[in-house]
Design a protein around this motif. Structure first.
Motif, PDB file in Angstrom:
ATOM      1  N   UNK A  98       0.821  -1.217   0.000  1.00  0.00           N
ATOM      2  CA  UNK A  98       0.000   0.000   0.000  1.00  0.00           C
ATOM      3  C   UNK A  98       0.855   1.267   0.000  1.00  0.00           C
ATOM      4  N   UNK A  99       2.018   1.219   0.656  1.00  0.00           N
ATOM      5  CA  UNK A  99       2.894   2.384   0.703  1.00  0.00           C
ATOM      6  C   UNK A  99       3.543   2.663  -0.652  1.00  0.00           C
ATOM      7  N   UNK A 100       3.406   1.714  -1.566  1.00  0.00           N
ATOM      8  CA  UNK A 100       4.067   1.876  -2.864  1.00  0.00           C
ATOM      9  C   UNK A 100       3.101   2.009  -4.030  1.00  0.00           C
ATOM     10  N   UNK A 101       1.840   2.255  -3.731  1.00  0.00           N
ATOM     11  CA  UNK A 101       0.876   2.438  -4.819  1.00  0.00           C
ATOM     12  C   UNK A 101      -0.310   3.255  -4.343  1.00  0.00           C
ATOM     13  N   UNK A 102      -0.960   3.924  -5.297  1.00  0.00           N
ATOM     14  CA  UNK A 102      -2.191   4.628  -4.948  1.00  0.00           C
ATOM     15  C   UNK A 102      -3.403   3.749  -5.271  1.00  0.00           C
ATOM     16  N   UNK A 103      -3.172   2.591  -5.900  1.00  0.00           N
ATOM     17  CA  UNK A 103      -4.263   1.654  -6.175  1.00  0.00           C
ATOM     18  C   UNK A 103      -4.739   1.050  -4.848  1.00  0.00           C
ATOM     19  N   UNK A 104      -6.041   0.893  -4.649  1.00  0.00           N
ATOM     20  CA  UNK A 104      -6.488   0.282  -3.390  1.00  0.00           C
ATOM     21  C   UNK A 104      -5.913  -1.115  -3.193  1.00  0.00           C
ATOM     22  N   UNK A 105      -5.392  -1.365  -1.992  1.00  0.00           N
ATOM     23  CA  UNK A 105      -4.846  -2.682  -1.643  1.00  0.00           C
ATOM     24  C   UNK A 105      -5.670  -3.241  -0.479  1.00  0.00           C
ATOM     25  N   UNK A 106      -6.081  -4.489  -0.618  1.00  0.00           N
ATOM     26  CA  UNK A 106      -6.850  -5.153   0.444  1.00  0.00           C
ATOM     27  C   UNK A 106      -5.983  -6.256   1.044  1.00  0.00           C
ATOM     28  N   UNK A 107      -5.875  -6.246   2.354  1.00  0.00           N
ATOM     29  CA  UNK A 107      -5.143  -7.301   3.056  1.00  0.00           C
ATOM     30  C   UNK A 107      -6.042  -8.528   3.184  1.00  0.00           C
ATOM     31  N   UNK A 108      -5.623  -9.611   2.545  1.00  0.00           N
ATOM     32  CA  UNK A 108      -6.414 -10.854   2.619  1.00  0.00           C
ATOM     33  C   UNK A 108      -5.755 -11.847   3.567  1.00  0.00           C
ATOM     34  N   UNK A 109      -5.004 -11.319   4.530  1.00  0.00           N
ATOM     35  CA  UNK A 109      -4.335 -12.165   5.519  1.00  0.00           C
ATOM     36  C   UNK A 109      -2.829 -12.012   5.411  1.00  0.00           C
ATOM     37  N   UNK A 110      -2.214 -11.512   6.488  1.00  0.00           N
ATOM     38  CA  UNK A 110      -0.747 -11.353   6.487  1.00  0.00           C
ATOM     39  C   UNK A 110      -0.166 -12.134   7.669  1.00  0.00           C
TER      40      UNK A 110
END
Lengths: 306, 143
Positions: free
Chosen positions: A115-127
């Protein structure tokens, strides 16, 4: 306004933003055909660095049912990750093609790096053993639909509370609601991480108890959230074998619970819920899985602003 | 009593907790400096009983966040023409970048080497910081 935002942690959205997502999910449940083309021309990238069946299928099904398309990989060996590409470079490249990305990764905080490297929405699906916020959306929508409210509930979470990312996210999310009491049921070795105990529960003055006995907790619970002891989170096989069948919910134990207690489970289950419990009207875990797809449809729509 | 001359131009790091001065010296890398550096250990202090003092006769860049992390009790005095022109009271920084390293082997920073190591202060009293990525809590008492 959720358009263009990321969902990395359960508290990224305010309660009213969550309510908006749930309201949209409920509309979709009632008339899914009205939403069949809203994501036409949009591309979802699924970046799964760790195996997943239901979460990935759920996201893919959600995007297809909205009329969108999906690209991605379901294990790192089939991608440039195997060549040593960084998460930052992968996401920058993917953002050239996709409109929104979903990431599952074995390392904690990986979606945040993306997320820190893009303006595209990022969804966390489990980290890793950290967080799983879209499972939490699913859990909250299920509880809200069945109980009618997310306030004034005694919630028991049972099993692997140390590495169980779904429990971490659910505790953080529920801790914002009024009158929530937590009963944390786990062996000593699998208790919630310090940051959950200190930063989420103690600092915010939330009511919680930590117990080892499931039988002791069952009579007071409104919700029992069972979890699997995850083999993949253990560095030591011996510890896994010793702890994996510590809690098994069966028909006999269900007699201790009151008649409107809900049993939830993020699935997949192994032995922790006996198959005989599936027919108990208090078992909601398969219904929960269905809500998962609808809430992900609503989430994708909100983040894309369609 | 040890007498150390005042400096004309440079930096004096004062009120350093006794015993922590050496950590600051190491952090600043001034043990190999070619300019004048005076390091006084266990000087008497009205306020703290004992303190360390470091006098650096040179203009150097100091990372106030890093110094605050090592010793939030210390003060940094900027000296010009033998006069203190600026006095900075250090404090524990709210956010530190690339100073603390996350020790959690499950944290993404263990594999994503270019990701900045970001920590946020969560407990001032116990000097605890939380990793931005994995939420692991570390105490910096030994930093």
């Amino acid at each position: 306004m959720l358009k263009g935002r990321h969902l990395l942690e359960p508290l990224d959205f305010s309660i009213s933003e969550l309510d908006d997502v749930f309201a949209l999910a409920e509309e979709i449940i009632i008339q899914p055909e009205l939403f069949a083309r809203v994501c036409s021309g949009k591309l979802l990238a699924t970046l799964f660095y760790e195996p997943s069946t239901r979460t990935r299928f759920s996201f893919e099904a959600a995007m297809y049912k909205l009329g969108g398309q999906v690209i991605g990989f379901s294990e790192p060996n089939s991608s440039s990750v195997v060549k040593g590409e960084s998460i930052a470079d992968t996401i920058r490249t993917v953002a050239c093609y996709a409109d929104i990305a979903v990431m599952r990764h074995p390392k904690e905080g990986a979606p945040k790096v993306a997320a820190y490297n893009t303006s595209m929405p990022v969804i966390n699906a489990g980290d890793g053993g950290h967080q799983h916020p879209t499972q939490t959306l699913t859990d909250l929508l299920t509880i809200k639909s069945i109980k009618g409210s997310l306030n004034n509930l005694t919630v028991g979470l049972c099993g692997d509370l140390k590495f169980g990312r779904t429990t971490h996210s659910l505790i953080e999310a529920l801790a914002r609601y009024e009158g929530i009491r937590f009963v944390l049921i786990s062996p000593e070795e699998l208790r919630v991480p310090d940051y959950i105990r200190k930063e989420v529960l103690t600092k915010k003055g939330r009511s919680f108890t930590e117990v080892e006995s499931m039988e002791e907790a069952l009579p007071i619970l409104d919700i029992l959230y069972m979890t699997r002891v995850q083999k993949e989170r253990f560095f030591n096989e011996e510890d896994y074998v010793r702890l994996k069948d510590r809690y098994i919910l069966d028909a006999e134990k269900m007699k201790l619970a009151h008649e409107d207690m809900m049993v939830l489970h993020p699935l997949p289950r192994v032995n922790e819920i006996a198959v005989e419990v599936d027919n108990d009207p208090r078992a909601f875990y398969f219904q929960q899985a269905k809500y998962g797809m609808f809430v992900r449809m609503a989430l994708i729509m909100k983040l894309l602003g369609v | 009593m040890v007498l150390v001359n005042s400096i004309a131009k440079g930096i004096v790091i004062d009120h350093v907790s006794a015993g922590r001065g050496i950590k600051i010296i190491n952090h600043l890398g001034i043990d190999k400096a070619e300019y004048t550096v005076a390091f006084i250990m266990n000087a008497s202090s009205n306020k703290y009983g004992k303190k360390d003092i470091i006098k650096i006769e040179n203009e150097i860049d100091v990372d106030l966040a890093a110094l605050g992390l090592i010793d939030p009790q210390a003060t940094v005095n900027i000296i010009e023409s033998h006069v203190i022109t600026r006095k900075i009271n250090l404090k524990l920084p709210e956010k530190v970048v690339n100073i603390i390293t996350c020790k959690n082997p499950r944290c993404v920073t263990s594999v994503e080497k270019n990701a900045p190591q970001i920590f946020r202060l969560v407990d001032k009293e116990n000097r605890e910081y939380q990793c931005e990525y994995c939420d692991d809590i570390v105490d910096v008492k030994g930093e």
